[in-house]
Design a protein around this motif. Sequence first.
Motif, PDB file in Angstrom:
ATOM      1  N   ARG A  73       0.830  -1.195   0.000  1.00 54.78           N
ATOM      2  CA  ARG A  73       0.000   0.000   0.000  1.00 54.78           C
ATOM      3  C   ARG A  73       0.873   1.257   0.000  1.00 54.78           C
ATOM      4  NH1 ARG A  73      -5.194  -1.401   3.951  1.00 54.78           N
ATOM      5  NH2 ARG A  73      -5.864  -3.234   2.748  1.00 54.78           N
ATOM      6  N   PRO A  74       0.391   2.323  -0.642  1.00 54.58           N
ATOM      7  CA  PRO A  74       1.200   3.542  -0.789  1.00 54.58           C
ATOM      8  C   PRO A  74       1.747   4.110   0.510  1.00 54.58           C
ATOM      9  CG  PRO A  74      -0.681   3.634  -2.247  1.00 54.58           C
ATOM     10  CD  PRO A  74      -0.864   2.403  -1.412  1.00 54.58           C
ATOM     11  N   VAL A  75       0.941   4.127   1.581  1.00 57.24           N
ATOM     12  CA  VAL A  75       1.414   4.731   2.825  1.00 57.24           C
ATOM     13  C   VAL A  75       2.589   3.955   3.398  1.00 57.24           C
ATOM     14  CG1 VAL A  75      -0.220   3.460   4.296  1.00 57.24           C
ATOM     15  CG2 VAL A  75       0.707   5.660   5.054  1.00 57.24           C
ATOM     16  N   PHE A  76       2.572   2.615   3.274  1.00 57.50           N
ATOM     17  CA  PHE A  76       3.679   1.815   3.787  1.00 57.50           C
ATOM     18  C   PHE A  76       4.916   1.966   2.901  1.00 57.50           C
ATOM     19  CE2 PHE A  76       0.040  -0.239   5.792  1.00 57.50           C
ATOM     20  CZ  PHE A  76       0.493  -0.344   7.094  1.00 57.50           C
ATOM     21  N   ARG A  77       4.711   2.068   1.601  1.00 56.43           N
ATOM     22  CA  ARG A  77       5.846   2.279   0.706  1.00 56.43           C
ATOM     23  C   ARG A  77       6.498   3.635   0.977  1.00 56.43           C
ATOM     24  NH1 ARG A  77       5.126   1.175  -5.443  1.00 56.43           N
ATOM     25  NH2 ARG A  77       7.362   1.553  -5.231  1.00 56.43           N
ATOM     26  N   LEU A  78       5.668   4.655   1.185  1.00 50.96           N
ATOM     27  CA  LEU A  78       6.208   5.983   1.495  1.00 50.96           C
ATOM     28  C   LEU A  78       6.933   5.965   2.834  1.00 50.96           C
ATOM     29  CD1 LEU A  78       6.443   9.020   0.886  1.00 50.96           C
ATOM     30  CD2 LEU A  78       4.247   9.320   2.059  1.00 50.96           C
ATOM     31  N   SER A  79       6.333   5.330   3.834  1.00 58.23           N
ATOM     32  CA  SER A  79       6.938   5.286   5.159  1.00 58.23           C
ATOM     33  C   SER A  79       8.280   4.567   5.135  1.00 58.23           C
ATOM     34  CB  SER A  79       5.996   4.585   6.138  1.00 58.23           C
ATOM     35  OG  SER A  79       6.545   4.564   7.431  1.00 58.23           O
ATOM     36  N   ALA A  80       8.327   3.403   4.494  1.00 62.42           N
ATOM     37  CA  ALA A  80       9.570   2.628   4.444  1.00 62.42           C
ATOM     38  C   ALA A  80      10.655   3.372   3.679  1.00 62.42           C
ATOM     39  CB  ALA A  80       9.315   1.270   3.790  1.00 62.42           C
ATOM     40  N   THR A  81      10.296   3.961   2.549  1.00 62.94           N
ATOM     41  CA  THR A  81      11.297   4.627   1.711  1.00 62.94           C
ATOM     42  C   THR A  81      11.811   5.906   2.368  1.00 62.94           C
ATOM     43  OG1 THR A  81      10.113   3.760  -0.228  1.00 62.94           O
ATOM     44  CG2 THR A  81      11.797   5.426  -0.625  1.00 62.94           C
ATOM     45  N   ALA A  82      10.917   6.694   2.949  1.00 63.47           N
ATOM     46  CA  ALA A  82      11.353   7.911   3.638  1.00 63.47           C
ATOM     47  C   ALA A  82      12.170   7.574   4.876  1.00 63.47           C
ATOM     48  CB  ALA A  82      10.148   8.767   4.013  1.00 63.47           C
ATOM     49  N   SER A  83      11.809   6.506   5.570  1.00 66.00           N
ATOM     50  CA  SER A  83      12.536   6.122   6.778  1.00 66.00           C
ATOM     51  C   SER A  83      13.943   5.643   6.456  1.00 66.00           C
ATOM     52  CB  SER A  83      11.768   5.017   7.519  1.00 66.00           C
ATOM     53  OG  SER A  83      10.551   5.509   8.034  1.00 66.00           O
ATOM     54  N   ILE A  84      14.100   4.890   5.377  1.00 68.87           N
ATOM     55  CA  ILE A  84      15.446   4.432   5.026  1.00 68.87           C
ATOM     56  C   ILE A  84      16.274   5.611   4.494  1.00 68.87           C
ATOM     57  CG2 ILE A  84      15.090   3.748   2.611  1.00 68.87           C
ATOM     58  CD1 ILE A  84      17.008   1.742   5.295  1.00 68.87           C
ATOM     59  N   GLY A  85      15.604   6.602   3.909  1.00 68.14           N
ATOM     60  CA  GLY A  85      16.304   7.832   3.543  1.00 68.14           C
ATOM     61  C   GLY A  85      16.787   8.579   4.766  1.00 68.14           C
ATOM     62  N   LEU A  86      15.949   8.576   5.816  1.00 66.18           N
ATOM     63  CA  LEU A  86      16.340   9.185   7.095  1.00 66.18           C
ATOM     64  C   LEU A  86      17.550   8.470   7.675  1.00 66.18           C
ATOM     65  CD1 LEU A  86      15.689  11.168   9.423  1.00 66.18           C
ATOM     66  CD2 LEU A  86      14.135   9.417  10.333  1.00 66.18           C
ATOM     67  N   VAL A  87      17.567   7.143   7.574  1.00 66.39           N
ATOM     68  CA  VAL A  87      18.714   6.357   8.032  1.00 66.39           C
ATOM     69  C   VAL A  87      19.987   6.822   7.340  1.00 66.39           C
ATOM     70  CG1 VAL A  87      19.787   4.068   7.880  1.00 66.39           C
ATOM     71  CG2 VAL A  87      17.450   4.293   8.719  1.00 66.39           C
ATOM     72  N   ALA A  88      19.929   6.933   6.018  1.00 63.33           N
ATOM     73  CA  ALA A  88      21.121   7.286   5.245  1.00 63.33           C
ATOM     74  C   ALA A  88      21.637   8.675   5.585  1.00 63.33           C
ATOM     75  CB  ALA A  88      20.816   7.190   3.747  1.00 63.33           C
ATOM     76  N   ILE A  89      20.724   9.645   5.656  1.00 62.54           N
ATOM     77  CA  ILE A  89      21.140  11.037   5.882  1.00 62.54           C
ATOM     78  C   ILE A  89      21.616  11.234   7.318  1.00 62.54           C
ATOM     79  CG2 ILE A  89      20.345  13.421   5.948  1.00 62.54           C
ATOM     80  CD1 ILE A  89      18.479  12.726   3.614  1.00 62.54           C
ATOM     81  N   ALA A  90      20.877  10.682   8.288  1.00 67.55           N
ATOM     82  CA  ALA A  90      21.289  10.826   9.684  1.00 67.55           C
ATOM     83  C   ALA A  90      22.633  10.155   9.929  1.00 67.55           C
ATOM     84  CB  ALA A  90      20.219  10.237  10.601  1.00 67.55           C
ATOM     85  N   TYR A  91      22.826   9.005   9.311  1.00 69.45           N
ATOM     86  CA  TYR A  91      24.102   8.313   9.479  1.00 69.45           C
ATOM     87  C   TYR A  91      25.249   9.135   8.890  1.00 69.45           C
ATOM     88  CZ  TYR A  91      27.746   4.781   9.092  1.00 69.45           C
ATOM     89  OH  TYR A  91      28.932   4.099   9.190  1.00 69.45           O
ATOM     90  N   ALA A  92      25.052   9.629   7.685  1.00 64.34           N
ATOM     91  CA  ALA A  92      26.110  10.408   7.035  1.00 64.34           C
ATOM     92  C   ALA A  92      26.419  11.688   7.798  1.00 64.34           C
ATOM     93  CB  ALA A  92      25.695  10.734   5.599  1.00 64.34           C
ATOM     94  N   ALA A  93      25.396  12.316   8.358  1.00 59.20           N
ATOM     95  CA  ALA A  93      25.591  13.605   9.029  1.00 59.20           C
ATOM     96  C   ALA A  93      26.051  13.480  10.478  1.00 59.20           C
ATOM     97  CB  ALA A  93      24.284  14.407   8.972  1.00 59.20           C
TER      98      ALA A  93
END
Length: 208
Positions: A73-93
Amino acid sequence: MKAGRILAAITALAAWGGLALQLGISVGSLGLGPGLWRFLGYFTVLTNIFVAKMVTAQALGVAPHGLFGLLARPVFRLSATASIGLVAIAYAALLRGLVPMEGWQIVADFFLHTAVPIMAALCFIVDPPKRLPWWLIVPAAAWPIAYVVYALIRGAAQGWYAYFFLDPTKMTVPELAASLAGLTALFAAIAAVLIAAQRVRLRFAREI
């Protein structure tokens, strides 16, 4: 879309492989019980599991109904994709370089913090869900919010916090609140970029 399902399958292999490798490292270092418990304490790990399940459903072409189909479902796809993006950016920063790494840990780190986030974003854009309303960012944020609650309860119980920016023993209440506000804003910004990219992708698809 065939290309989207192929990319999702490759992303699933990368995510499950990175998770298996990290689990092996954790268990090998701490033992089965403590290693598994520590493994499940990280937002990075839990979100990679979320993404791995989501792209597996996408690769299999699962319809968005039923228990497993919820992940399509779209909400879960958005949540998972945005959350893994948060992982990448927070880790790098905030986290990169804080802990010395060598050998297979470097490989696991690359998959979980870099390769999977990039591939998950591509999956979202190449094979986007239906047009998403902007308000969907709010329910999509339930995953990172749930992790914060889990991390604080777990940390209070055992005295260990996975991330310094969620550790109330090292920050004042205003500092912790500012940290949470910043992470929330970053998640919302990532989700907004994904929705915008998805709309551009859908518009482009209609024009060709």
